[in-house]
Design a protein around this motif. Structure first.
Motif, PDB file in Angstrom:
ATOM      1  N   PHE A   1       0.831  -1.215   0.000  1.00 43.84           N
ATOM      2  CA  PHE A   1       0.000   0.000   0.000  1.00 43.84           C
ATOM      3  C   PHE A   1       0.860   1.257   0.000  1.00 43.84           C
ATOM      4  O   PHE A   1       0.489   2.256  -0.624  1.00 43.84           O
ATOM      5  CB  PHE A   1      -0.977  -0.014   1.185  1.00 43.84           C
ATOM      6  CG  PHE A   1      -2.244  -0.762   0.894  1.00 43.84           C
ATOM      7  CD1 PHE A   1      -3.347  -0.119   0.365  1.00 43.84           C
ATOM      8  CD2 PHE A   1      -2.328  -2.123   1.123  1.00 43.84           C
ATOM      9  CE1 PHE A   1      -4.518  -0.808   0.070  1.00 43.84           C
ATOM     10  CE2 PHE A   1      -3.492  -2.829   0.839  1.00 43.84           C
ATOM     11  CZ  PHE A   1      -4.581  -2.171   0.316  1.00 43.84           C
ATOM     12  N   ARG A   2       2.008   1.220   0.648  1.00 43.39           N
ATOM     13  CA  ARG A   2       2.915   2.373   0.615  1.00 43.39           C
ATOM     14  C   ARG A   2       3.361   2.636  -0.819  1.00 43.39           C
ATOM     15  O   ARG A   2       3.341   3.771  -1.303  1.00 43.39           O
ATOM     16  CB  ARG A   2       4.124   2.145   1.524  1.00 43.39           C
ATOM     17  CG  ARG A   2       5.010   3.399   1.657  1.00 43.39           C
ATOM     18  CD  ARG A   2       6.386   3.082   2.204  1.00 43.39           C
ATOM     19  NE  ARG A   2       7.176   2.277   1.300  1.00 43.39           N
ATOM     20  CZ  ARG A   2       7.759   2.728   0.174  1.00 43.39           C
ATOM     21  NH1 ARG A   2       7.617   3.992  -0.194  1.00 43.39           N
ATOM     22  NH2 ARG A   2       8.477   1.928  -0.582  1.00 43.39           N
TER      23      ARG A   2
ATOM     24  N   ARG B   1       0.505   4.055  -2.962  1.00 43.29           N
ATOM     25  CA  ARG B   1       0.282   5.483  -2.703  1.00 43.29           C
ATOM     26  C   ARG B   1       1.422   6.355  -3.228  1.00 43.29           C
ATOM     27  O   ARG B   1       1.209   7.530  -3.525  1.00 43.29           O
ATOM     28  CB  ARG B   1       0.067   5.702  -1.209  1.00 43.29           C
ATOM     29  CG  ARG B   1      -1.243   5.098  -0.720  1.00 43.29           C
ATOM     30  CD  ARG B   1      -1.383   5.154   0.781  1.00 43.29           C
ATOM     31  NE  ARG B   1      -2.589   4.457   1.198  1.00 43.29           N
ATOM     32  CZ  ARG B   1      -2.655   3.648   2.254  1.00 43.29           C
ATOM     33  NH1 ARG B   1      -1.591   3.460   3.033  1.00 43.29           N
ATOM     34  NH2 ARG B   1      -3.778   3.048   2.556  1.00 43.29           N
TER      35      ARG B   1
ATOM     36  N   ASP C   1      -1.752   9.205  -6.200  1.00 45.44           N
ATOM     37  CA  ASP C   1      -2.274  10.020  -5.108  1.00 45.44           C
ATOM     38  C   ASP C   1      -3.765   9.748  -4.957  1.00 45.44           C
ATOM     39  O   ASP C   1      -4.565  10.144  -5.796  1.00 45.44           O
ATOM     40  CB  ASP C   1      -2.029  11.499  -5.392  1.00 45.44           C
ATOM     41  CG  ASP C   1      -2.533  12.404  -4.277  1.00 45.44           C
ATOM     42  OD1 ASP C   1      -2.972  11.888  -3.222  1.00 45.44           O
ATOM     43  OD2 ASP C   1      -2.493  13.630  -4.466  1.00 45.44           O
ATOM     44  N   THR C   2      -4.126   9.060  -3.895  1.00 43.23           N
ATOM     45  CA  THR C   2      -5.532   8.739  -3.634  1.00 43.23           C
ATOM     46  C   THR C   2      -6.122   9.639  -2.546  1.00 43.23           C
ATOM     47  O   THR C   2      -7.249   9.417  -2.116  1.00 43.23           O
ATOM     48  CB  THR C   2      -5.676   7.266  -3.198  1.00 43.23           C
ATOM     49  OG1 THR C   2      -4.886   7.055  -2.015  1.00 43.23           O
ATOM     50  CG2 THR C   2      -5.233   6.321  -4.303  1.00 43.23           C
ATOM     51  N   SER C   3      -5.365  10.637  -2.126  1.00 44.31           N
ATOM     52  CA  SER C   3      -5.802  11.467  -1.001  1.00 44.31           C
ATOM     53  C   SER C   3      -7.044  12.293  -1.324  1.00 44.31           C
ATOM     54  O   SER C   3      -7.734  12.748  -0.418  1.00 44.31           O
ATOM     55  CB  SER C   3      -4.668  12.381  -0.541  1.00 44.31           C
ATOM     56  OG  SER C   3      -4.325  13.292  -1.580  1.00 44.31           O
TER      57      SER C   3
ATOM     58  N   ARG D   1     -11.839   5.884  -1.031  1.00 44.71           N
ATOM     59  CA  ARG D   1     -10.391   5.658  -1.069  1.00 44.71           C
ATOM     60  C   ARG D   1     -10.075   4.222  -0.661  1.00 44.71           C
ATOM     61  O   ARG D   1      -9.253   3.556  -1.301  1.00 44.71           O
ATOM     62  CB  ARG D   1      -9.671   6.643  -0.147  1.00 44.71           C
ATOM     63  CG  ARG D   1      -8.172   6.472  -0.154  1.00 44.71           C
ATOM     64  CD  ARG D   1      -7.475   7.441   0.788  1.00 44.71           C
ATOM     65  NE  ARG D   1      -6.033   7.307   0.648  1.00 44.71           N
ATOM     66  CZ  ARG D   1      -5.161   7.926   1.416  1.00 44.71           C
ATOM     67  NH1 ARG D   1      -5.567   8.755   2.374  1.00 44.71           N
ATOM     68  NH2 ARG D   1      -3.870   7.741   1.240  1.00 44.71           N
TER      69      ARG D   1
ATOM     70  N   GLU E   1      -8.273   1.802  -3.335  1.00 44.29           N
ATOM     71  CA  GLU E   1      -6.945   1.271  -3.020  1.00 44.29           C
ATOM     72  C   GLU E   1      -6.939  -0.245  -2.924  1.00 44.29           C
ATOM     73  O   GLU E   1      -6.030  -0.903  -3.431  1.00 44.29           O
ATOM     74  CB  GLU E   1      -6.432   1.883  -1.713  1.00 44.29           C
ATOM     75  CG  GLU E   1      -6.000   3.315  -1.865  1.00 44.29           C
ATOM     76  CD  GLU E   1      -5.394   3.907  -0.603  1.00 44.29           C
ATOM     77  OE1 GLU E   1      -4.861   5.016  -0.696  1.00 44.29           O
ATOM     78  OE2 GLU E   1      -5.452   3.250   0.482  1.00 44.29           O
TER      79      GLU E   1
END
Length: 196
Positions: free
Chosen positions: A13-14, A17, A21-23, A30, A34
């Protein structure tokens, strides 16, 4: 009981991301985006998935309150590791104008009635059959895969007005459908959101 996340999953997952950019997604969207991307290692799902945060919030509440989870095939059930599911494919029979997958959906609806979460990752005919029933679902995760009927069945789901997670393309499958449900199972609502 909190789920223990393996270090390999954390690193995966790191890296996801770091590449995407899923922010900008709301929290449950999200989580679904993800987890689906993670299950397929396919970043294109970020633009392909169609979901609504309000639908996901209601489904999250229903799921954690014990609403039944129905799956179209055992492969989807195998991917949902923290919840019992209903799959009637072994009991189903095909017939004129009715696939085995569609019959399984009918049998499952007879068993669970309205208010379930439906997770369809294999058969477009299962999704098509669900749309003919008065299932009043908490959510339909409609992510069947294939070149025949998959995109069309998902378009019909979106056109139905039912609360749903779907995608525009022909891709999908058991792993991504299970991942979308798991995202709702694993997501914890922060205390501040629960009380607001």
């Amino acid at each position: 009981m909190n789920r223990v996340v393996h270090p390999i999953e954390q690193e995966s997952f790191r890296r996801l991301r770091a590449r995407l950019d899923t922010s900008g997604f709301p929290p449950l969207s999200r989580a679904v985006v993800e987890r689906v991307i993670h299950s397929a290692a396919d970043l294109d799902y970020a633009d392909d998935l169609v979901l609504d945060e309000g639908d996901l919030a209601k489904a999250h509440t229903a799921l954690h309150a014990g609403a039944p989870v129905v799956v179209d095939v055992e492969m989807v059930a195998a991917g949902i590791t923290r919840r019992e599911t209903v799959c009637r494919l072994r009991d189903a029979r095909s017939g004129p104008g009715l696939t085995r997958s569609a019959h399984a959906i009918r049998l499952a609806y007879e068993e669970v009635g309205p208010g379930a979460l439906w997770v369809i990752g294999c058969a477009p005919t299962a999704l098509e059959e669900l749309l003919t029933l008065d299932a009043a679902p908490a959510l339909v995760i409609g992510l069947p895969v294939g070149f025949v009927g998959a995109a069309e069945s998902k378009a019909a789901l979106r056109g139905s007005g039912l609360p749903a997670v779907s995608n525009v393309s022909e891709k999908g499958g058991s792993a991504v459908a299970a991942a979308a449900l798991n995202a709702l199972l694993y997501h914890r609502i922060p205390q501040s959101e629960e009380t607001s």
